[in-house]
Enzyme design. Sequence first.
Site, PDB file in Angstrom:
ATOM      1  N   GLU A 153       0.862  -1.191   0.000  1.00  0.00           N
ATOM      2  CA  GLU A 153       0.000   0.000   0.000  1.00  0.00           C
ATOM      3  C   GLU A 153       0.896   1.238   0.000  1.00  0.00           C
ATOM      4  O   GLU A 153       1.974   1.230   0.579  1.00  0.00           O
ATOM      5  CB  GLU A 153      -0.925  -0.012   1.221  1.00  0.00           C
ATOM      6  CG  GLU A 153      -1.940  -1.126   1.114  1.00  0.00           C
ATOM      7  CD  GLU A 153      -2.992  -1.096   2.212  1.00  0.00           C
ATOM      8  OE1 GLU A 153      -3.168  -0.057   2.852  1.00  0.00           O
ATOM      9  OE2 GLU A 153      -3.636  -2.138   2.406  1.00  0.00           O
ATOM     10  N   GLY A 255       2.804  -2.749  11.369  1.00  0.00           N
ATOM     11  CA  GLY A 255       1.341  -2.665  11.416  1.00  0.00           C
ATOM     12  C   GLY A 255       0.791  -2.886  10.017  1.00  0.00           C
ATOM     13  O   GLY A 255       1.436  -3.530   9.191  1.00  0.00           O
ATOM     14  N   CYS A 258      -1.578  -6.273   6.434  1.00  0.00           N
ATOM     15  CA  CYS A 258      -1.010  -7.572   6.029  1.00  0.00           C
ATOM     16  C   CYS A 258      -0.064  -8.213   7.040  1.00  0.00           C
ATOM     17  O   CYS A 258      -0.276  -9.366   7.414  1.00  0.00           O
ATOM     18  CB  CYS A 258      -0.293  -7.412   4.695  1.00  0.00           C
ATOM     19  SG  CYS A 258      -1.442  -7.163   3.342  1.00  0.00           S
ATOM     20  N   LYS A 261      -1.630  -9.669  10.283  1.00  0.00           N
ATOM     21  CA  LYS A 261      -2.563 -10.745   9.928  1.00  0.00           C
ATOM     22  C   LYS A 261      -1.800 -11.961   9.406  1.00  0.00           C
ATOM     23  O   LYS A 261      -2.034 -13.096   9.851  1.00  0.00           O
ATOM     24  CB  LYS A 261      -3.516 -10.215   8.847  1.00  0.00           C
ATOM     25  CG  LYS A 261      -4.435 -11.229   8.242  1.00  0.00           C
ATOM     26  CD  LYS A 261      -5.354 -10.582   7.218  1.00  0.00           C
ATOM     27  CE  LYS A 261      -4.868 -10.659   5.803  1.00  0.00           C
ATOM     28  NZ  LYS A 261      -4.776 -11.984   5.210  1.00  0.00           N
TER      29      LYS A 261
HETATM   30  N1  LIG Z   1      -4.111  -4.794   1.132  1.00  0.00           N
HETATM   31  C1  LIG Z   1      -2.901  -5.194   0.821  1.00  0.00           C
HETATM   32  O1  LIG Z   1      -1.925  -4.431   0.846  1.00  0.00           O
HETATM   33  C2  LIG Z   1      -2.659  -6.629   0.390  1.00  0.00           C
HETATM   34  C3  LIG Z   1      -1.426  -6.963  -0.214  1.00  0.00           C
HETATM   35  C4  LIG Z   1      -1.222  -8.272  -0.627  1.00  0.00           C
HETATM   36  C5  LIG Z   1      -2.200  -9.247  -0.426  1.00  0.00           C
HETATM   37  N2  LIG Z   1      -3.370  -8.900   0.205  1.00  0.00           N
HETATM   38  C6  LIG Z   1      -4.385  -9.948   0.360  1.00  0.00           C
HETATM   39  O2  LIG Z   1      -5.343  -9.778  -0.693  1.00  0.00           O
HETATM   40  C7  LIG Z   1      -6.663 -10.107  -0.228  1.00  0.00           C
HETATM   41  C8  LIG Z   1      -7.603  -8.922  -0.406  1.00  0.00           C
HETATM   42  O3  LIG Z   1      -7.138  -7.890   0.432  1.00  0.00           O
HETATM   43  P1  LIG Z   1      -7.741  -6.394   0.319  1.00  0.00           P
HETATM   44  O4  LIG Z   1      -6.928  -5.548   1.249  1.00  0.00           O
HETATM   45  O5  LIG Z   1      -7.839  -6.020  -1.108  1.00  0.00           O
HETATM   46  O6  LIG Z   1      -9.200  -6.647   0.924  1.00  0.00           O
HETATM   47  P2  LIG Z   1     -10.405  -5.598   1.041  1.00  0.00           P
HETATM   48  O7  LIG Z   1     -11.072  -5.918   2.313  1.00  0.00           O
HETATM   49  O8  LIG Z   1      -9.902  -4.209   0.769  1.00  0.00           O
HETATM   50  O9  LIG Z   1     -11.372  -5.973  -0.176  1.00  0.00           O
HETATM   51  C9  LIG Z   1     -12.091  -7.160  -0.279  1.00  0.00           C
HETATM   52  C10 LIG Z   1     -13.247  -6.926  -1.250  1.00  0.00           C
HETATM   53  O10 LIG Z   1     -13.885  -8.177  -1.491  1.00  0.00           O
HETATM   54  C11 LIG Z   1     -15.286  -7.934  -1.610  1.00  0.00           C
HETATM   55  N3  LIG Z   1     -16.014  -9.187  -1.398  1.00  0.00           N
HETATM   56  C12 LIG Z   1     -16.180  -9.894  -0.263  1.00  0.00           C
HETATM   57  N4  LIG Z   1     -16.889 -11.003  -0.491  1.00  0.00           N
HETATM   58  C13 LIG Z   1     -17.177 -11.016  -1.819  1.00  0.00           C
HETATM   59  C14 LIG Z   1     -17.865 -11.906  -2.676  1.00  0.00           C
HETATM   60  N5  LIG Z   1     -18.396 -13.031  -2.218  1.00  0.00           N
HETATM   61  N6  LIG Z   1     -17.959 -11.593  -3.983  1.00  0.00           N
HETATM   62  C15 LIG Z   1     -17.408 -10.455  -4.472  1.00  0.00           C
HETATM   63  N7  LIG Z   1     -16.746  -9.580  -3.720  1.00  0.00           N
HETATM   64  C16 LIG Z   1     -16.617  -9.860  -2.403  1.00  0.00           C
HETATM   65  C17 LIG Z   1     -15.567  -6.883  -0.540  1.00  0.00           C
HETATM   66  O11 LIG Z   1     -16.775  -6.219  -0.767  1.00  0.00           O
HETATM   67  C18 LIG Z   1     -14.330  -5.990  -0.712  1.00  0.00           C
HETATM   68  O12 LIG Z   1     -14.575  -4.957  -1.655  1.00  0.00           O
HETATM   69  C19 LIG Z   1      -6.484 -10.563   1.225  1.00  0.00           C
HETATM   70  O13 LIG Z   1      -6.319 -11.958   1.244  1.00  0.00           O
HETATM   71  C20 LIG Z   1      -5.189  -9.878   1.653  1.00  0.00           C
HETATM   72  O14 LIG Z   1      -4.540 -10.580   2.691  1.00  0.00           O
HETATM   73  C21 LIG Z   1      -3.630  -7.610   0.588  1.00  0.00           C
END
Ligand SMILES: NC(=O)c1ccc[n+]([C@@H]2O[C@H](COP(=O)([O-])OP(=O)(O)OC[C@H]3O[C@@H](n4cnc5c(N)ncnc54)[C@H](O)[C@@H]3O)[C@@H](O)[C@H]2O)c1
Length: 430
Positions: A153, A255, A258, A261
């Site tokens: 991010e 913090g 990611c 968690k």
């Molecule tokens: N945020 C980061 O920097 C980051 C980096 C690498 C990996 N990740 C991983 O990527 C994944 C997503 O993280 P994020 O931060 O983008 O999550 P987020 O919470 O920002 O977004 C998740 C989205 O999924 C949608 N959603 C939930 N259930 C759904 C369904 N059944 N159908 C369609 N949409 C649905 C939600 O409405 C939401 O918009 C996680 O596993 C996280 O660990 C995150």
Amino acid sequence: MKITIIGTGFVGVVSAAVYASFGNEVVGLDIDQEKINSLRSSKVPFFEPGLEDLLTTTQQQGKLTFTTSYEDAITNSDVIFIAVGTPSSADGNADLKYVFMSCESLAPYLKENAIVVVKSTVPPGTLKLVEEIINKTAKVKYFTASVPEFLKEGTAVYDTLNPDRIVIGVRDDNSFKILESLHQPFNTTIIKVSPESAQMAKYSANAYLATRITFINQIADLCEKNGADIDEVVKAIGVDKRIGKHYWYPGFGYGGSCFPKDVKELAHYSRQVGEDGNLFNKITEINENRISKLLENYSKKIGGFEGKTVAVLGLSFKPNTDDMREAPSVKVIPYLANLGATVKGYDPKALEVVKHFIQADDKVTYYDSINEAAAGADIIISLIEWAEIVNFDFSSVRDGSKEQWFIDARNQFSPEKIEGWGYKYMGVGK
Ligand SMILES: NC(=O)c1ccc[n+]([C@@H]2O[C@H](COP(=O)([O-])OP(=O)(O)OC[C@H]3O[C@@H](n4cnc5c(N)ncnc54)[C@H](O)[C@@H]3O)[C@@H](O)[C@H]2O)c1
């Protein structure tokens, strides 16, 4: 290639825009109608440099569309990425309900030979569970793969356009060829592994970085006992090519959405497979205790926080994002307020989001500028190294009539400069 990204949260929306920018036909799918409406106008509910511009361009080019309809999104897709959230419970169990729900919803609409790719961070073994769910209703032959996301991010668009590597976890050569060709324009190293290795690679990368932060924090604590300076130590160890100069952040601990968690999930997975006493089971505890430990130390030096006015500058979990998940401020502000301090908070981008985490009250107020937050403070804490904060001339808010402390929580300032402005300086590991 026709692609669907399920889950247009942080990872999903950035990935959708980037795949579209390479000429693919991309559909972003989410169950949140409001989010989809605002994405159609290129508005994202968080701050991420460059993202809105990329959304605008790719939508204008007709390469990117958004929908809440599984039928519309999945029916013609060659590759479907699942990028929904995988929050962990208090004990670190990865909650896969959103992944499973999306599998249930997509299964009836899969086209022959489509590839379902899990991009969300999930424990090893998840693909089997995903297949069990899809098999209940899928009418066609399909394939699965695991392609974890490594973006950061704050630099997410740049990272996704210029990844250090793409890890493709597959069991069949044809899926690999298709995913390899999809990722060719990224012009980076493509690593073919098993799905389990891909999932372990994601957890390992984040656990390693979290360990590095925890490690240097523990060295910083020792430096404080003996007159050493952690920045000098980092300089001295960093020239060793096995160690390197980069990614040393002594401070208030890691913090964000990611690291905490993912480390907890890896620890939980370790316990499940009988590795109860390993390193990953210890890091979270050390990191979670860090802020109170540091604040206790500072409190002793300044004669307690009670009755003091404290400016807390930098509220997001790191610069260039308004993401407050597991941000140090979320612990620091209540800690200070509970001890009887008056807290004045400032952040360049997170002032709206912070109110969902810590509401303003008679002890906590948020301000629109560093000037306003720092004015009259007995203690200034530079918590997150936003450029605006690091480059600020704090001599302009120095109140010469009283003693003022400056806590440099990320060792971004020269102690001589801060002391030259008339503050008493405290960093980390110095
Ligand atoms: N945020 C980061 O920097 C980051 C980096 C690498 C990996 N990740 C991983 O990527 C994944 C997503 O993280 P994020 O931060 O983008 O999550 P987020 O919470 O920002 O977004 C998740 C989205 O999924 C949608 N959603 C939930 N259930 C759904 C369904 N059944 N159908 C369609 N949409 C649905 C939600 O409405 C939401 O918009 C996680 O596993 C996280 O660990 C995150």
